[in-house]
Structures are given as C-alpha cells and as structure tokens.
Motif scaffolding. Structure first.
Motif, PDB file in Angstrom:
ATOM      1  N   PRO C   2      84.947 -19.638  18.372  1.00  0.00           N
ATOM      2  CA  PRO C   2      84.431 -19.661  16.994  1.00  0.00           C
ATOM      3  C   PRO C   2      85.163 -18.635  16.115  1.00  0.00           C
ATOM      4  O   PRO C   2      85.743 -17.683  16.625  1.00  0.00           O
ATOM      5  CB  PRO C   2      82.973 -19.266  17.172  1.00  0.00           C
ATOM      6  N   ALA C   3      85.125 -18.876  14.808  1.00  0.00           N
ATOM      7  CA  ALA C   3      85.750 -17.929  13.883  1.00  0.00           C
ATOM      8  C   ALA C   3      84.837 -16.730  13.636  1.00  0.00           C
ATOM      9  O   ALA C   3      85.301 -15.612  13.434  1.00  0.00           O
ATOM     10  CB  ALA C   3      86.067 -18.625  12.565  1.00  0.00           C
ATOM     11  N   THR C   4      83.527 -16.998  13.628  1.00  0.00           N
ATOM     12  CA  THR C   4      82.584 -15.903  13.417  1.00  0.00           C
ATOM     13  C   THR C   4      81.457 -16.008  14.435  1.00  0.00           C
ATOM     14  O   THR C   4      81.280 -17.038  15.083  1.00  0.00           O
ATOM     15  CB  THR C   4      81.942 -15.961  12.008  1.00  0.00           C
ATOM     16  N   VAL C   5      80.700 -14.905  14.554  1.00  0.00           N
ATOM     17  CA  VAL C   5      79.549 -14.925  15.439  1.00  0.00           C
ATOM     18  C   VAL C   5      78.415 -14.153  14.742  1.00  0.00           C
ATOM     19  O   VAL C   5      78.673 -13.199  13.990  1.00  0.00           O
ATOM     20  CB  VAL C   5      79.900 -14.332  16.823  1.00  0.00           C
ATOM     21  N   ALA C   6      77.185 -14.613  14.973  1.00  0.00           N
ATOM     22  CA  ALA C   6      76.046 -13.965  14.317  1.00  0.00           C
ATOM     23  C   ALA C   6      75.457 -12.883  15.220  1.00  0.00           C
ATOM     24  O   ALA C   6      75.343 -13.069  16.425  1.00  0.00           O
ATOM     25  CB  ALA C   6      74.978 -15.005  13.995  1.00  0.00           C
ATOM     26  N   LEU C   7      75.115 -11.756  14.612  1.00  0.00           N
ATOM     27  CA  LEU C   7      74.434 -10.682  15.324  1.00  0.00           C
ATOM     28  C   LEU C   7      73.063 -10.488  14.712  1.00  0.00           C
ATOM     29  O   LEU C   7      72.955 -10.262  13.507  1.00  0.00           O
ATOM     30  CB  LEU C   7      75.214  -9.361  15.202  1.00  0.00           C
ATOM     31  N   ALA C   8      72.016 -10.595  15.529  1.00  0.00           N
ATOM     32  CA  ALA C   8      70.669 -10.307  15.039  1.00  0.00           C
ATOM     33  C   ALA C   8      70.357  -8.864  15.435  1.00  0.00           C
ATOM     34  O   ALA C   8      70.150  -8.567  16.614  1.00  0.00           O
ATOM     35  CB  ALA C   8      69.661 -11.267  15.649  1.00  0.00           C
ATOM     36  N   VAL C   9      70.378  -7.971  14.456  1.00  0.00           N
ATOM     37  CA  VAL C   9      70.288  -6.536  14.743  1.00  0.00           C
ATOM     38  C   VAL C   9      68.909  -6.012  14.348  1.00  0.00           C
ATOM     39  O   VAL C   9      68.405  -6.309  13.264  1.00  0.00           O
ATOM     40  CB  VAL C   9      71.381  -5.766  13.969  1.00  0.00           C
ATOM     41  N   ALA C  10      68.311  -5.227  15.255  1.00  0.00           N
ATOM     42  CA  ALA C  10      66.991  -4.645  14.953  1.00  0.00           C
ATOM     43  C   ALA C  10      67.147  -3.562  13.886  1.00  0.00           C
ATOM     44  O   ALA C  10      67.993  -2.680  14.001  1.00  0.00           O
ATOM     45  CB  ALA C  10      66.388  -4.053  16.215  1.00  0.00           C
ATOM     46  N   ARG C  11      66.350  -3.687  12.826  1.00  0.00           N
ATOM     47  CA  ARG C  11      66.341  -2.649  11.778  1.00  0.00           C
ATOM     48  C   ARG C  11      64.970  -2.003  11.777  1.00  0.00           C
ATOM     49  O   ARG C  11      63.954  -2.672  11.928  1.00  0.00           O
ATOM     50  CB  ARG C  11      66.571  -3.295  10.398  1.00  0.00           C
ATOM     51  N   TYR C  12      64.956  -0.694  11.609  1.00  0.00           N
ATOM     52  CA  TYR C  12      63.687   0.000  11.414  1.00  0.00           C
ATOM     53  C   TYR C  12      63.929   1.114  10.402  1.00  0.00           C
ATOM     54  O   TYR C  12      64.673   2.055  10.680  1.00  0.00           O
ATOM     55  CB  TYR C  12      63.167   0.559  12.733  1.00  0.00           C
ATOM     56  N   ARG C  13      63.355   0.949   9.217  1.00  0.00           N
ATOM     57  CA  ARG C  13      63.487   1.965   8.162  1.00  0.00           C
ATOM     58  C   ARG C  13      62.107   2.549   7.946  1.00  0.00           C
ATOM     59  O   ARG C  13      61.264   1.942   7.292  1.00  0.00           O
ATOM     60  CB  ARG C  13      64.043   1.338   6.884  1.00  0.00           C
ATOM     61  N   PRO C  14      61.859   3.735   8.568  1.00  0.00           N
ATOM     62  CA  PRO C  14      60.490   4.259   8.592  1.00  0.00           C
ATOM     63  C   PRO C  14      59.893   4.460   7.204  1.00  0.00           C
ATOM     64  O   PRO C  14      58.673   4.425   7.059  1.00  0.00           O
ATOM     65  CB  PRO C  14      60.632   5.593   9.329  1.00  0.00           C
ATOM     66  N   GLU C  15      60.736   4.637   6.163  1.00  0.00           N
ATOM     67  CA  GLU C  15      60.190   4.836   4.826  1.00  0.00           C
ATOM     68  C   GLU C  15      59.662   3.529   4.250  1.00  0.00           C
ATOM     69  O   GLU C  15      58.842   3.529   3.344  1.00  0.00           O
ATOM     70  CB  GLU C  15      61.261   5.365   3.845  1.00  0.00           C
ATOM     71  N   GLU C  16      60.188   2.419   4.768  1.00  0.00           N
ATOM     72  CA  GLU C  16      59.918   1.146   4.110  1.00  0.00           C
ATOM     73  C   GLU C  16      59.067   0.179   4.908  1.00  0.00           C
ATOM     74  O   GLU C  16      58.407  -0.685   4.337  1.00  0.00           O
ATOM     75  CB  GLU C  16      61.250   0.455   3.778  1.00  0.00           C
ATOM     76  N   GLU C  17      59.115   0.279   6.261  1.00  0.00           N
ATOM     77  CA  GLU C  17      58.420  -0.744   7.029  1.00  0.00           C
ATOM     78  C   GLU C  17      57.688  -0.121   8.218  1.00  0.00           C
ATOM     79  O   GLU C  17      58.146   0.868   8.783  1.00  0.00           O
ATOM     80  CB  GLU C  17      59.405  -1.826   7.491  1.00  0.00           C
ATOM     81  N   PRO C  18      56.553  -0.684   8.583  1.00  0.00           N
ATOM     82  CA  PRO C  18      55.761  -0.105   9.666  1.00  0.00           C
ATOM     83  C   PRO C  18      56.322  -0.436  11.060  1.00  0.00           C
ATOM     84  O   PRO C  18      56.053   0.276  12.012  1.00  0.00           O
ATOM     85  CB  PRO C  18      54.386  -0.741   9.486  1.00  0.00           C
ATOM     86  N   ALA C  19      57.098  -1.520  11.167  1.00  0.00           N
ATOM     87  CA  ALA C  19      57.611  -1.926  12.477  1.00  0.00           C
ATOM     88  C   ALA C  19      59.007  -2.513  12.317  1.00  0.00           C
ATOM     89  O   ALA C  19      59.377  -2.964  11.222  1.00  0.00           O
ATOM     90  CB  ALA C  19      56.674  -2.960  13.103  1.00  0.00           C
ATOM     91  N   PRO C  20      59.812  -2.516  13.398  1.00  0.00           N
ATOM     92  CA  PRO C  20      61.173  -3.043  13.301  1.00  0.00           C
ATOM     93  C   PRO C  20      61.206  -4.538  12.965  1.00  0.00           C
ATOM     94  O   PRO C  20      60.286  -5.281  13.292  1.00  0.00           O
ATOM     95  CB  PRO C  20      61.742  -2.813  14.706  1.00  0.00           C
ATOM     96  N   THR C  21      62.299  -4.945  12.310  1.00  0.00           N
ATOM     97  CA  THR C  21      62.527  -6.364  12.033  1.00  0.00           C
ATOM     98  C   THR C  21      63.964  -6.680  12.454  1.00  0.00           C
ATOM     99  O   THR C  21      64.764  -5.772  12.660  1.00  0.00           O
ATOM    100  CB  THR C  21      62.393  -6.660  10.531  1.00  0.00           C
TER     101      THR C  21
END
Lengths: 138, 116, 246
Positions: C2-21
C-alpha cells in the motif's frame, strides 16, 4: 487548553485503567494460561476417582463389578475423555516448563532445555509402561 | 508475621504437579477409557486386591492421591484470586482449598490403612 | 504494497478529556519504517501535539515501549510491514498510569527496583590494593542473561498479575535481583531474600510466562522467578533444621 485544570507537575492527572474481570479472555495466551491452571481441577477429580476405586475394591468383588459397570456408562466415559485431555495438557505444559523453573548444571555448564524436557518425557514413557504392565498383569 | 509457609505449600504443589503429570495420564487412560470401552479386559478382582494389600502399593496410592490434591488446592486458590478477582475472600478460599485437600488425603490414609 | 497505512493512536489530554480516545492518522507506508518512524512522521508533519518517549531507535535504551495491536513491543523494532493491513493500533503500556497520550509514569517500578538492591553487596569491601574481584567465564555465564535487561517495562505490561496486584514487585525487578544473586562477586542474597520472598515478591507470580515472551532482550524473567521459588523453598527447609540458617 482549558483553564479549569488544577494540578501540579507533582500531582498529574493520571489515567488509570481497571483490569477487566474478563482479562483472561482478551488474548489467547491468557486463556491458555487459565486453561492450564484449570487442569488442576481435573487432577483433583481423578484423585477422588482413585479413592472411589480403592473403596470399591475394599467392599468386595460385587462392588468392584458394579464399579466396572458404572465406569462403562456414557456419562463416565465422556467425563473421563474430557479429564484425559486436560490431564494430558497438564503433563505437556508441566514437562515443557520444567527447564525454566529448574536449572540443571553439569560441571558448571547449564544443561540445554531440550535435555531436561527430553528426560521428563522419557521418565513419563517408562513410568507409564511400568504402571500398565503391573496393573494389567494376568 | 512468623514463618510464612508459602514456600512449603509451593514444594507440595510442585511434587503433586510432577507426580500427577507423570502418572495420571496412564491411570486415567487405562481405567477411565481403555477398560470401559472394551479395548482391554479388566483385571480380575483377586489380582487387584492382592496388589492393593502390598505396602508399597498403598504408599504409592497415598502419594498419587494426597500430593495431587494439594497441587489442586494451591493452583486453584490462585486461579480463584486472579480469574475472579476475589482476593478479599482469602480466608474462605484458603480454608476451602487446603481443607478439601486435607480431607481427601485423610480419606486416602484411612482407606489404605484399613484394607482387609 | 500500500502507499499509505492508517495508525489508530491512543490520545489522552488530561486537560481536555477524562479518558483516552483513539485518533487515526494516515501515514506513508515504507518497507523500512517501524512504528516509531510513523509516530515521528505524525509528530513532525501531521500533529505536533502527540506525546511519546523515544531515544536510541535501536533497541538499547528501552524508552519506546508501547502496545501495538494489543501486544507490548519496542516500537523501534516493530515494522509497519509486520502489521499490515492497518489500522495499526498504538496504545500506552498497560497497568501504568497514563500521563499523556503514549507516555506512562514509571515511578512505581523505580521504587521497586531500588527495594531489591540491584547492585553488588559485600559483607566487607576488600581494599583497593588487593585488586579486582575476578570471575571465570562460567561464573559470568550464570547471570549474564539477566543482566541484559533495559528496563523497557514490556514485561510489566504483559503481566496480568501486576495489573491485578499493583504491589507485586514484578518481572524485571526480580530478574535484576537474580542478576546480582547469581553474581559470584555478590554476597547480598540473604539481604534480598526478605523482600523477594515476602508478600509482594515471587509468591504472587503464577507463571503466566508472558513476561518472557515479550522481552526484547531474552532476559527470561519468568525463569528467574520460578528458579528463585526453588531457592526460597530450599532456604525454608533449611530453617527447619536446628543447625540451619536462621
């Protein structure tokens, strides 16, 4: 960035994940581990069956004959079949993991794992044959 | 906290695990599958009771019953802790597991001692 | 390919969200790229706010451990091509508190490591003039495997017991204690026994064995722990003898 966050570098707002009650279903290796641990249930059950055999033999020839009939019923054959699979799984995992738990040294050199595993299987074969010969002697 | 007996229980667990790994498959296969399914003729009663009267046989049977029961008690205790996350019930689990193993071993000793 | 590949990366920004997305990024696929290269591409070109640790890029520093598709790995050694087709899920290591995105807090391990005294203990240091403590190749061989640990924490992340029982000293710390116990120059085995054989030590371990499977340096912490159980049990038996150790 919101201004509502009140924590210092020393008290960061961590995220902690709780371990699910179903953690052992999440990957096959964890499930395999739990199945390996549950082989002990079948080991215990068969120990109880051995007690039953001894008891029947003590009661006399009629009780022994009844025991043989009972063991031939489909329920007990199926139970023994399942137990046999689990007990075999116990033996194989136990032998294969042995060299990890017990390092055998010969003149300071660690014996390769396959030597330890191999001698386990050899002992298994010899003992099984011995038990079969003694138990089935006419 | 005195001298914890965990290392001792673990030794019994290991002995029981080794004994059952080496000897249970053949016993189970012969008495539970091969004989009931008619692949092998069952041993005669006289032959078996004669064998059972021998002191070495009694010792052997005690070893292959008592140690595997403790093996189960120890292993199952931790399976209950981890699998069901009920470590707070420790006292209950410990009494149930090791208690059952002890009762089973006592039954084995009693039966093997009183062979006619 | 493939030319590209998708990465689903865990984000957790404690100032903005209560749990990782999970946040998905599309990165170019290259045969010679590892997951860490893809993360650096995201940070440089797509989203500068993504946080993760890394340093050496060659499996020595132990900083870039993360979960890739659910398995703890060093991301510098996890090729994109081994995880095709995407999306490749990248998450922080399990059982440690997440500070931000893919960054976890390792203070717990650092405290435990110190407890097992992973350094050479002597009853009495010999004077410098008497020279070094010598060792034969066989003596080196006895502990060398355990000395390869790079504190990458993959073993903790693979250990369900550590997740269930956070006070458990854990695989790497016990393996490192064994590294010194087995060292012919060390005399501290008795001192370490107390902690290793105590409530939070080896007896918590039920030999799941995953720590050894995920170890990038073949340290075999599971083996170290089981071997130490035998040592501890033998020591226990000796205490029963009137002339035995205390």
């Amino acid at each position: 960035m919101s201004l509502g966050a009140h924590y210092t570098p020393y008290h960061p707002k961590w995220y902690r994940r709780r371990v699910s009650v179903w953690w052992w279903l999440q990957t096959w290796s964890y499930t395999r581990f739990v199945l390996r641990e549950l082989t002990s249930v079948f080991v215990a059950l068969f120990a109880v069956v051995l007690l039953w055999h001894i008891w029947a033999l003590e009661l006399g020839p009629e009780a022994y004959a009844r025991l043989l009939v009972r063991l031939g019923t489909p329920l007990f054959v199926v139970l023994h079949g399942v137990a046999f699979v689990f007990v075999l799984f116990h033996s194989i995992t136990w032998f294969n993991l042995a060299p990890k738990a017990m390092v055998v040294r010969l003149r300071g050199k660690r014996m390769p794992d396959w030597v330890v595993v191999g001698s386990n299987y050899a002992a298994w074969l010899v003992l099984s044959l011995a038990v079969a010969v003694i138990l089935l002697r006419r | 906290m005195g001298r914890p007996i965990t290392p001792f229980l673990w030794l019994l667990f290991s002995v029981g695990g080794t004994v059952s790994a080496l000897l249970f498959p053949v016993h189970l296969f012969l008495t539970g599958l091969a004989i009931p399914l008619g692949w092998i003729d069952p041993p005669r009663y006289e032959a078996l009771i004669g064998l059972l009267r021998h002191p070495i046989t009694r010792l052997y049977l005690f070893v292959i019953i008592a140690f595997p029961l403790v093996h189960w008690a120890h292993r199952f205790r931790y399976t209950l802790y981890d699998g069901l996350q009920i470590k707070h019930l420790t006292a209950l689990i410990v009494v149930f597991c090791y208690g059952a193993a002890l009762v089973g071993s006592a039954a084995a000793a009693y039966l093997l001692w009183n062979i006619p | 390919m493939p030319a590209t590949v998708a990465l689903a990366v865990a984000r957790y920004r404690p100032e903005e969200e209560p749990a990782p997305t999970l946040q998905t990024y599309e990165v170019p696929f290259r045969e010679d790229w590892v997951v860490l290269d893809a993360l650096n591409y995201i940070k440089d070109r797509l989203d500068g706010s993504l946080s993760f640790r890394w340093s050496c890029r060659m499996g020595v520093c132990g900083s870039c451990g993360m979960k890739v598709n659910g398995t703890p790995v060093l991301t510098c050694a996890a090729f994109l091509s081994e995880h095709l087709p995407g999306p490749i899920r990248v998450e922080p290591l399990d059982y440690f508190p997440v500070v931000r995105d893919l960054v976890v807090d390792l203070s717990d391990f650092m405290r435990k490591l110190k407890k097992v005294k992973p350094w050479i203990l002597r009853e009495e240091e010999k004077p410098l003039a008497e020279g070094e403590y010598r060792q034969t190749p066989d003596q080196l061989d006895a502990y060398k495997q355990f000395s390869m640990c790079i504190n990458c924490m993959l073993c903790y992340s693979a250990c369900p017991i550590y997740g269930l029982e956070p006070s458990f000293i854990g695989p790497a710390a016990i393996a490192l204690a064994q590294r010194y116990n087995m060292d012919s120059r060390d005399q501290g085995a008795r001192e370490r026994l107390e902690i290793l054989s105590g409530y939070d030590g080896i007896w918590q371990c039920t030999f799941v064995g995953e720590c050894t499977k995920v170890c990038p340096k073949n340290v075999d912490p599971a083996g170290a722990i089981q071997q130490y159980k035998l040592t501890s049990a033998v020591h226990w038996l000796k205490t029963l003898l009137p002339w035995g150790a205390r």
